[in-house]
Design a protein around this motif. Structure first.
Motif, mmCIF file in Angstrom:
data_model
loop_
_atom_site.group_PDB
_atom_site.id
_atom_site.type_symbol
_atom_site.label_atom_id
_atom_site.label_comp_id
_atom_site.label_asym_id
_atom_site.label_seq_id
_atom_site.Cartn_x
_atom_site.Cartn_y
_atom_site.Cartn_z
ATOM 1 N N PHE A 1 0.845 -1.207 0.000
ATOM 2 C CA PHE A 1 0.000 0.000 0.000
ATOM 3 C C PHE A 1 0.875 1.250 0.000
ATOM 4 C CE2 PHE A 1 -2.106 -3.365 2.490
ATOM 5 C CZ PHE A 1 -3.211 -3.605 1.674
ATOM 6 N N PRO A 2 1.686 1.471 -1.031
ATOM 7 C CA PRO A 2 2.634 2.587 -1.010
ATOM 8 C C PRO A 2 1.974 3.960 -0.994
ATOM 9 C CG PRO A 2 2.596 1.544 -3.176
ATOM 10 C CD PRO A 2 1.818 0.656 -2.246
ATOM 11 N N ALA A 3 0.902 4.132 -1.768
ATOM 12 C CA ALA A 3 0.236 5.436 -1.804
ATOM 13 C C ALA A 3 -0.383 5.755 -0.450
ATOM 14 C CB ALA A 3 -0.822 5.467 -2.906
ATOM 15 N N LEU A 4 -1.043 4.784 0.134
ATOM 16 C CA LEU A 4 -1.666 4.986 1.442
ATOM 17 C C LEU A 4 -0.613 5.267 2.505
ATOM 18 C CD1 LEU A 4 -4.174 4.972 3.216
ATOM 19 C CD2 LEU A 4 -3.966 2.478 3.377
ATOM 20 N N ALA A 5 0.500 4.542 2.456
ATOM 21 C CA ALA A 5 1.568 4.753 3.438
ATOM 22 C C ALA A 5 2.129 6.168 3.342
ATOM 23 C CB ALA A 5 2.678 3.729 3.227
ATOM 24 N N THR A 6 2.294 6.668 2.113
ATOM 25 C CA THR A 6 2.817 8.023 1.930
ATOM 26 C C THR A 6 1.885 9.063 2.510
ATOM 27 O OG1 THR A 6 4.031 7.378 -0.068
ATOM 28 C CG2 THR A 6 3.536 9.718 0.211
ATOM 29 N N VAL A 7 0.615 8.910 2.251
ATOM 30 C CA VAL A 7 -0.362 9.886 2.760
ATOM 31 C C VAL A 7 -0.407 9.861 4.279
ATOM 32 C CG1 VAL A 7 -2.819 10.446 2.875
ATOM 33 C CG2 VAL A 7 -1.771 9.911 0.672
ATOM 34 N N VAL A 8 -0.439 8.664 4.863
ATOM 35 C CA VAL A 8 -0.529 8.552 6.318
ATOM 36 C C VAL A 8 0.728 9.107 6.989
ATOM 37 C CG1 VAL A 8 -0.627 6.925 8.247
ATOM 38 C CG2 VAL A 8 -2.154 6.639 6.277
ATOM 39 N N HIS B 1 -2.253 16.191 8.689
ATOM 40 C CA HIS B 1 -3.314 15.590 9.502
ATOM 41 C C HIS B 1 -4.139 16.721 10.110
ATOM 42 C CE1 HIS B 1 -1.881 11.409 9.240
ATOM 43 N NE2 HIS B 1 -0.683 11.966 9.158
ATOM 44 N N LEU B 2 -5.252 17.005 9.445
ATOM 45 C CA LEU B 2 -6.095 18.132 9.844
ATOM 46 C C LEU B 2 -7.037 17.719 10.962
ATOM 47 C CD1 LEU B 2 -7.065 19.398 6.273
ATOM 48 C CD2 LEU B 2 -5.072 20.038 7.654
ATOM 49 N N ASP B 3 -7.412 18.688 11.792
ATOM 50 C CA ASP B 3 -8.435 18.401 12.793
ATOM 51 C C ASP B 3 -9.810 18.490 12.141
ATOM 52 O OD1 ASP B 3 -9.200 21.111 12.656
ATOM 53 O OD2 ASP B 3 -8.054 21.663 14.433
ATOM 54 N N ALA B 4 -10.845 18.238 12.914
ATOM 55 C CA ALA B 4 -12.197 18.167 12.355
ATOM 56 C C ALA B 4 -12.626 19.491 11.726
ATOM 57 C CB ALA B 4 -13.186 17.747 13.434
ATOM 58 N N ASP B 5 -12.328 20.602 12.378
ATOM 59 C CA ASP B 5 -12.704 21.911 11.833
ATOM 60 C C ASP B 5 -11.995 22.171 10.507
ATOM 61 O OD1 ASP B 5 -14.296 22.383 14.031
ATOM 62 O OD2 ASP B 5 -12.795 23.587 15.080
ATOM 63 N N GLN B 6 -10.692 21.897 10.469
ATOM 64 C CA GLN B 6 -9.917 22.132 9.246
ATOM 65 C C GLN B 6 -10.380 21.220 8.115
ATOM 66 O OE1 GLN B 6 -6.162 21.311 11.145
ATOM 67 N NE2 GLN B 6 -5.565 23.483 11.193
ATOM 68 N N THR B 7 -10.666 19.976 8.449
ATOM 69 C CA THR B 7 -11.132 19.025 7.433
ATOM 70 C C THR B 7 -12.458 19.479 6.838
ATOM 71 O OG1 THR B 7 -10.002 17.180 8.505
ATOM 72 C CG2 THR B 7 -11.820 16.639 7.027
ATOM 73 N N PHE B 8 -13.381 19.914 7.698
ATOM 74 C CA PHE B 8 -14.689 20.353 7.226
ATOM 75 C C PHE B 8 -14.559 21.561 6.307
ATOM 76 C CE2 PHE B 8 -18.558 22.894 7.557
ATOM 77 C CZ PHE B 8 -19.539 21.946 7.284
ATOM 78 N N ARG B 9 -13.769 22.534 6.717
ATOM 79 C CA ARG B 9 -13.660 23.774 5.938
ATOM 80 C C ARG B 9 -12.897 23.560 4.640
ATOM 81 N NH1 ARG B 9 -12.856 26.664 11.649
ATOM 82 N NH2 ARG B 9 -15.077 26.884 12.120
ATOM 83 N N ALA B 10 -11.893 22.688 4.653
ATOM 84 C CA ALA B 10 -11.164 22.405 3.421
ATOM 85 C C ALA B 10 -12.078 21.725 2.406
ATOM 86 C CB ALA B 10 -9.951 21.519 3.724
ATOM 87 N N GLY B 11 -12.835 20.742 2.853
ATOM 88 C CA GLY B 11 -13.758 20.067 1.944
ATOM 89 C C GLY B 11 -14.819 21.014 1.410
ATOM 90 N N LEU B 12 -15.305 21.901 2.274
ATOM 91 C CA LEU B 12 -16.308 22.877 1.843
ATOM 92 C C LEU B 12 -15.719 23.823 0.804
ATOM 93 C CD1 LEU B 12 -19.162 24.004 2.178
ATOM 94 C CD2 LEU B 12 -18.312 25.386 4.102
ATOM 95 N N ASP B 13 -14.464 24.240 0.994
ATOM 96 C CA ASP B 13 -13.809 25.101 0.004
ATOM 97 C C ASP B 13 -13.694 24.398 -1.352
ATOM 98 O OD1 ASP B 13 -13.446 27.420 1.458
ATOM 99 O OD2 ASP B 13 -11.493 26.815 2.259
ATOM 100 N N PHE B 14 -13.310 23.121 -1.339
ATOM 101 C CA PHE B 14 -13.223 22.374 -2.597
ATOM 102 C C PHE B 14 -14.569 22.390 -3.314
ATOM 103 C CE2 PHE B 14 -9.842 19.526 -0.448
ATOM 104 C CZ PHE B 14 -8.835 20.424 -0.785
ATOM 105 N N LEU B 15 -15.629 22.150 -2.551
ATOM 106 C CA LEU B 15 -16.965 22.098 -3.140
ATOM 107 C C LEU B 15 -17.386 23.462 -3.677
ATOM 108 C CD1 LEU B 15 -19.630 20.648 -3.719
ATOM 109 C CD2 LEU B 15 -20.313 21.114 -1.360
#
Length: 226
Positions: free
Chosen positions: A190-197, A202-216
């Protein structure tokens, strides 16, 4: 006649006066404390020190009670801002905040449209902000934002419930399963997954929510601009 249009019983001189608003507020307090499974007409009546049969003059079924509870929380969601992008962001953030305050709310949104007065007012505010967007695009745009928010907040609530069920917060869970992942990544499968992990942010819940909302919102803006 729908509960939104059905008149309440006339007031009577009784020790415990009732109204739909009082019933709904009592039900919300029960759900906030112990989840939807804690809500029944019998339990709400007990919380109000009233006989269960009296509630049926105001609410015919538990489904009606849930509809009224959802609409009461929708009153807390008031999208605002200059332009459709700010209004959609406000809608997303306010909905997430409402779910954080009323965890059970995440279980009752996402199906058929809510038709209570506060739900309709929320939708009116959003659609008014999208007045300059092609009418055939408006509904898919709002549906996309709602779908993103509902998916995101349900994931957050699932994480909260997992923490309560297991007694492990996110950091403890990662410490428990981290060695297993390292052994798995060492196999090279799982090389791609290992690289990402290992190397990704590693964003917290607030950062993850806002980043995804910005993409959308960026995608919606590109589509609308076309």
């Amino acid at each position: 006649m729908l509960v939104w249009e059905r008149p309440e019983p006339p007031n009577r001189p009784v020790p415990t006066p009732l109204s739909r608003e009082r019933i709904v507020r009592a039900a919300i307090r029960l759900a906030d404390a112990d989840g939807l499974e804690a809500v029944s007409l019998r339990k709400v009546a007990a919380a109000l020190d009233a006989g269960p049969m009296r509630l049926y003059g105001y609410i015919a079924t538990k489904d009606e009670l849930f509809d009224l509870m959802v609409d009461a929380v929708q009153a807390e969601i008031r999208p605002a801002g200059d332009g459709w992008r700010e209004v959609l962001r406000s809608l997303a953030e306010a909905t997430r905040q409402a779910v954080h305050q009323h965890e059970w709310f995440a279980d009752l949104i996402g199906g058929r449209p809510q038709l209570g007065p506060h739900s309709l007012a929320r939708m009116e505010a959003v659609l008014s902000a999208l007045g300059g967007v092609d009418v055939n695009t408006v509904v898919p745009v709002v549906a996309a934002v709602d779908a993103y928010v509902i998916g995101a907040v349900r994931r957050e609530i699932t994480e909260r419930r997992a923490e309560r069920a297991t007694g492990m917060d996110k950091r403890q869970w990662q410490a428990t399963f981290g060695p297993y992942l390292e052994r798995t990544f060492a196999t090279g499968r799982f090389p791609a997954l290992a690289t990402v992990v290992r190397d990704g942010a590693h964003l917290d819940a607030d950062q993850t929510f806002r980043a995804g909302l910005d993409f959308l919102l960026d995608g919606i803006e590109a589509r609308v601009s076309r």
